[in-house]
Design a protein around this motif. Structure first.
Motif, short mmCIF file in Angstrom:
data_model
loop_
_atom_site.label_atom_id
_atom_site.label_comp_id
_atom_site.label_asym_id
_atom_site.label_seq_id
_atom_site.Cartn_x
_atom_site.Cartn_y
_atom_site.Cartn_z
N ILE A 176 0.84 -1.20 0.00
CA ILE A 176 0.00 0.00 0.00
C ILE A 176 0.87 1.25 0.00
N TYR A 177 1.95 1.22 0.76
CA TYR A 177 2.86 2.36 0.79
C TYR A 177 3.41 2.64 -0.61
N GLY A 178 3.78 1.58 -1.31
CA GLY A 178 4.30 1.76 -2.66
C GLY A 178 3.28 2.35 -3.61
N ARG A 179 2.04 1.89 -3.51
CA ARG A 179 0.99 2.41 -4.39
C ARG A 179 0.69 3.87 -4.10
N ASN A 180 0.82 4.26 -2.84
CA ASN A 180 0.53 5.65 -2.46
C ASN A 180 1.70 6.59 -2.68
N SER A 181 2.86 6.03 -2.95
CA SER A 181 4.07 6.86 -2.92
C SER A 181 4.09 7.97 -3.97
N GLY A 182 3.37 7.80 -5.06
CA GLY A 182 3.36 8.84 -6.09
C GLY A 182 2.34 9.93 -5.86
N ILE A 183 1.53 9.81 -4.80
CA ILE A 183 0.47 10.80 -4.55
C ILE A 183 1.07 12.04 -3.89
N LYS A 184 0.77 13.19 -4.46
CA LYS A 184 1.25 14.46 -3.92
C LYS A 184 0.13 15.15 -3.16
N ALA A 749 5.85 8.77 -21.61
CA ALA A 749 6.35 9.42 -20.40
C ALA A 749 5.53 10.65 -20.07
N GLN A 750 5.15 11.39 -21.08
CA GLN A 750 4.35 12.61 -20.86
C GLN A 750 2.99 12.27 -20.27
N SER A 751 2.36 11.21 -20.81
CA SER A 751 1.04 10.81 -20.31
C SER A 751 1.13 10.26 -18.89
N LYS A 752 2.19 9.51 -18.60
CA LYS A 752 2.35 8.98 -17.25
C LYS A 752 2.49 10.10 -16.23
N ALA A 753 3.22 11.14 -16.61
CA ALA A 753 3.36 12.29 -15.71
C ALA A 753 2.03 13.01 -15.54
N ALA A 758 -2.99 14.07 -12.39
CA ALA A 758 -4.46 14.00 -12.34
C ALA A 758 -4.93 13.10 -11.19
N TRP A 759 -4.23 11.98 -10.98
CA TRP A 759 -4.59 11.07 -9.89
C TRP A 759 -4.41 11.76 -8.54
N ASN A 764 -6.97 14.03 -3.80
CA ASN A 764 -7.03 15.19 -2.92
C ASN A 764 -8.45 15.76 -2.86
N VAL A 765 -9.13 15.80 -4.01
CA VAL A 765 -10.52 16.25 -4.03
C VAL A 765 -11.39 15.33 -3.18
#
Length: 854
Positions: A176-184, A749-753, A758-759, A764-765
């Motif tokens: 779970i930590y790994g899946r959440n790691s990209g969330i800002k 790469a552009q779409s992944k970023a 967006a995620w 956050n919303v």
């Protein structure tokens, strides 16, 4: 489509269960003294996965005599629910288990069962097919029946012991930590304040001060929408704003503007006024829902005197015209109040179709005037001899009638009220009448009607709505293990019944003033063997040259249903099978789009996008069918959020967390299949290479998206809401909002970023705006709070959460965290057992995450 399909198919090879009943004796005097209850408790525990190196599980069922007298060696039966593959490991075991029908089993003592003294225990090993990933596979609903009085059942205490070790690759805190790691973390003031994300959105920084004194001034065509908005504002201010047709000064204005789409709107908030423009009532309504989403959750928490509405300029309309939630109330019932609450939720998030699954094998949930047995028998479950008065228990509903979610129905007045409530919120209700399979509740109900009228000497009337051939000797077993759940499509009385139900439903819609353009007639999972030995089928085949084989009965049936609906200016909806033909090549069965029904405007909800059917939704759209994407891979809300024993939900079709609905790409969904059914990342997409893609000209045939919530394991409103939210919000976003830029080439790469950004914005919303709102909206919802992700790095515990805005609290003394525990703000250096839990703004907490920092 029933979500138990693949779960049960996996157990087909384990049906060889001992079926020879042992001779019973009357219970002893001691047992009779205990017959007012069940003097036994049961404990079930998983012992070993992959038992004997096979895909099967070893478990132990422990009996304990909780009475004051011995439990006799004979004279009783225990009924329960589970896979029919459950059987004693030892052929000389003191008990035997026999399947009855569906998930309904019985357990009986054999000659090896010895009298069990008070306080004593007996341990019996059981073997069952497959793995026990979570509690959905556990046996449940145990109750005891004494031979002395077989009409009464007594609930047995049942405890389930969670496996003590990770035997099936459960999701870990590290996963779970790994899946959440990209969330800002996105500051609240930078979040889009209208949800779902509108087509065009701009903040002006010029807020409007909303008070109870601000009237709603609405065009005459929008008075209903204005009144609903005023009612909602009443919950904020404690006073309903005035609704007028004209007036100057500060106001909320609902005004007509020609040239916009039927569901489009424009919303402008300035310091002087709030203006919602639309060409039709639906657009005006969605404008009012966006206005509500602009209000902070705090405005709903307590009565307000003034609320600052952010200054915005919004131009918006939906991507798809069919934005659906399917609510199954057949397997387990939800009361009218819960349905109305769901309609409020759907309205807030601009979903406009309630697909209402009103009947199935385990229940008929709507009153049909003139057919009282449908609800008296088909709408109730309990311990029954012969099912003449009500249906057998299912899914652990227990022996007592009307004491669980297994029983219940909507009266005609209830249903009319539901239709009016939905109509006012621009939600179309599509009723589903499951046919010809999944129809056991209807069949048993009409059997009861037949028996009643035959006793009265009214043979013709008794046969008028009969749904089975009384002389049919066909042998079959559905994927849910029923052997008597398919209507006989050669009987004229079957069509009498369906016409009667259709006409009574239409009368209710007319009384409610609610729109109806289609009825959903199911059409899925009719098992092999049906109708093969039915005399009336043979008679039909002898006189109708178009019905040459058993397979042809399918087209005969839905052709007649289609004619019936067309005569009433309706079109036919169903699961994908209604638009498929069986093709046998070299003995191998496959399904292809049936060209005969394409021109008939059949609408199909296609759920099956797995295995050989990975591309089925696109194949049917390319063939010309109107397709609602109901993909099991992304939108089955009854599937567990993640692979963990304590996480409720089924898992036969994989796992669905909130991200799956969000990253779904409707016109190229194979690119949004990131994990396999075991929730592990795909290492290869080779299986997709030969699959049919959606042709550009067929995009118009994808009419919308749908998320179903099947209810086999959903027995309370709280569990219903837990499975529903926040997953439904992913569907709401994807069905309404424009196609995101990252979806066109998601692997770049552009779409992944762009997706990562967006995620982050989406979660956050949810965490900072929408879920806090749902703590109060429509009485509040029991949404799922995600568990904390955690990992040990460099001797410290790091934690994170899927939904920013929620708070992680922790303890270092082994105690369960509370709302007063320390807040996680950074790495935890303390050694030992660290327990973490996530808390929402209202103080509700997630399940506890435990990490050992050694």
């Amino acid at each position: 489509m029933s979500p138990m399909k693949h779960l049960l198919v996996a157990f087909l090879s384990f049906l060889s269960i001992c079926s020879t009943a042992q001779t019973k004796k009357e219970p002893t005097k001691a047992a009779a003294e205990n017959s007012a209850d069940a003097p036994v408790a049961l404990t079930w525990e998983v012992v070993e996965e992959k038992h004997q190196g096979k895909n099967q599980t070893l478990s132990v069922l422990t009996f304990k005599n909780t009475g004051k007298s011995p439990l006799p060696a004979t004279g009783w039966t225990i009924y329960f629910h589970g896979t029919p593959s459950f059987k004693p490991k030892d052929s000389n075991a003191p008990i035997q288990i026999e399947p009855i029908n569906g998930d309904y089993l019985k357990l009986m003592p054999t000659t090896g069962f010895k009298e069990l003294a008070a306080g004593e225990t007996l341990r019996v090993e059981l073997v069952a097919a497959g793995q026990i990933v979570n509690e959905s596979r556990a046996p449940r609903g145990f109750y005891l029946v004494w031979d002395k009085d077989k009409s009464k059942g007594y609930t047995v205490q049942n405890q389930i012991i969670k496996p003590s070790k990770n035997m099936v690759g459960w999701t870990t805190p590290q996963d779970i930590y790994g899946r959440n790691s990209g969330i800002k973390d996105v500051p609240a003031n930078e979040l889009t304040k209208v949800f779902p994300t509108p087509a065009q959105y701009k903040e002006t920084g010029q807020a409007f001060a909303l008070t109870e004194a601000v009237p709603v001034v609405a065009d005459q065509a929008f008075q209903r929408e204005a009144s609903l908005l005023a009612t909602r504002l009443n919950t904020i201010f404690g006073k309903k704003p005035e609704v007028k047709t004209s007036g100057a000064g500060k106001a909320i204005r609902l005004q007509k503007k020609e040239g916009l789409g039927p569901e489009a709107y424009e919303l402008t908030v300035s310091p002087q006024e709030i203006v919602i423009s639309a060409s039709g009532p639906a657009g005006a309504f969605y404008g009012t829902q966006s206005l509500q989403s602009l209000l902070p959750a705090s405005a709903l928490a307590s009565k307000q005197t003034s609320v600052a509405v952010p200054g915005v300029q919004v131009k918006d309309e939906p991507r798809f015209g069919h934005r659906a939630f399917m609510m199954d109330v057949a397997r387990n019932f939800q009361k009218k109040a819960q349905v109305l609450k769901v309609l409020d939720l759907m309205a807030l998030y601009k979903l406009n179709v309630l697909h209402f699954h009103l009947n199935d094998d385990e229940g008929w949930r709507i009153e049909i005037p003139g057919l009282p047995e449908l609800t008296q028998v088909g709408g109730r479950r309990g311990h029954s001899e012969g099912e003449k008065n009500f249906l057998q228990p299912s899914y652990g509903s227990g022996p007592e009638v009307d004491k669980s979610s297994g029983s219940g129905f909507y009266t005609k007045a209830d249903f009319v009220e539901i239709l009016k409530y939905a109509r006012d919120r621009h939600i179309r209700v599509i009723p589903e009448v499951e046919t010809p399979g999944h129809a056991r509740a209807a069949i048993k109900s009409m059997d009861a009607r037949y028996e009643r009228l035959m006793k009265e000497g009214k043979k013709a009337e008794a046969e008028q709505y009969l749904l089975r051939d009384l002389n049919d000797q066909s042998v079959y077993r559905s994927v849910q293990y029923f052997n008597d759940n398919v209507m006989n499509v050669a009987l004229p009385s079957t069509y009498n019944f369906l016409e009667k139900v259709t006409d009574e439903l239409l009368a209710m819609y007319k009384e409610a003033g609610a729109p109806i353009s289609t009825i959903h007639f199911g059409g899925d999972e009719v098992p092999r063997g049906v109708w093969e030995k039915s005399p009336v089928v043979q008679q039909l085949m002898a006189k109708d040259s178009k019905v040459k084989t058993i397979d042809d009965l399918w087209y005969y049936f839905f052709g007649k249903l289609n004619d019936m609906l067309k005569a009433r200016s309706l079109y036919l909806s169903g699961w994908e099978e209604v638009g498929l033909s069986k093709v046998r090549t070299n003995g191998k069965l496959s399904y292809v789009a049936n060209p005969d029904f394409v021109k008939e405007n059949f609408h199909v909800d296609v759920w099956n996008n797995q295995g050989a059917n990975l591309d089925l939704p696109y194949r049917m759209a390319n063939a010309g069918y109107k397709v609602v994407l109901t993909n099991v891979s992304h939108y089955y809300l009854d599937l567990a959020y993640q692979k963990e024993y304590d996480e409720p939900g089924l898992y036969w079709g994989g796992y669905t967390d909130v991200d799956k609905g969000f990253y779904f790409i409707p016109f190229d969904y194979m690119k949004s299949i990131k994990v396999n059914d075991d929730n592990q990342p795909l290492t290869s997409t080779a299986a997709f290479s030969d699959k049919e893609q959606l042709r550009p000209e067929a995009r118009a045939n994808i009419v919308g998206l749908q998320a179903p919530l099947w209810s086999e394991m959903v027995t309370t409103p709280e569990r219903f809401e837990y499975m529903l939210l926040p997953k439904l919000l992913g569907l709401a976003e994807r069905a309404w909002s424009p196609d995101p830029a990252w979806a066109s080439n998601p692997e770049s790469a552009q779409s992944k970023a762009a997706y990562a950004q967006a995620w982050s914005a989406f979660v956050n919303v949810l965490g900072k705006r929408e879920l806090p709102r749902l703590n109060y909206y429509a009485g509040g919802f029991n949404y799922r709070i995600p568990t904390a992700g955690a990992v040990v790095q460099n001797g410290e515990v790091l934690a994170n959460v899927q939904l920013p805005g929620m708070t992680i609290r922790y303890t270092t003394n082994g105690e369960v965290p509370t709302a007063k525990s320390k807040i996680y703000t950074g790495p935890i250096a303390q050694k030992g057992t660290i327990k973490l839990a996530v808390f929402d703004p209202a103080g509700r907490m997630s399940r506890v995450t435990t990490v050992e920092n050694k």
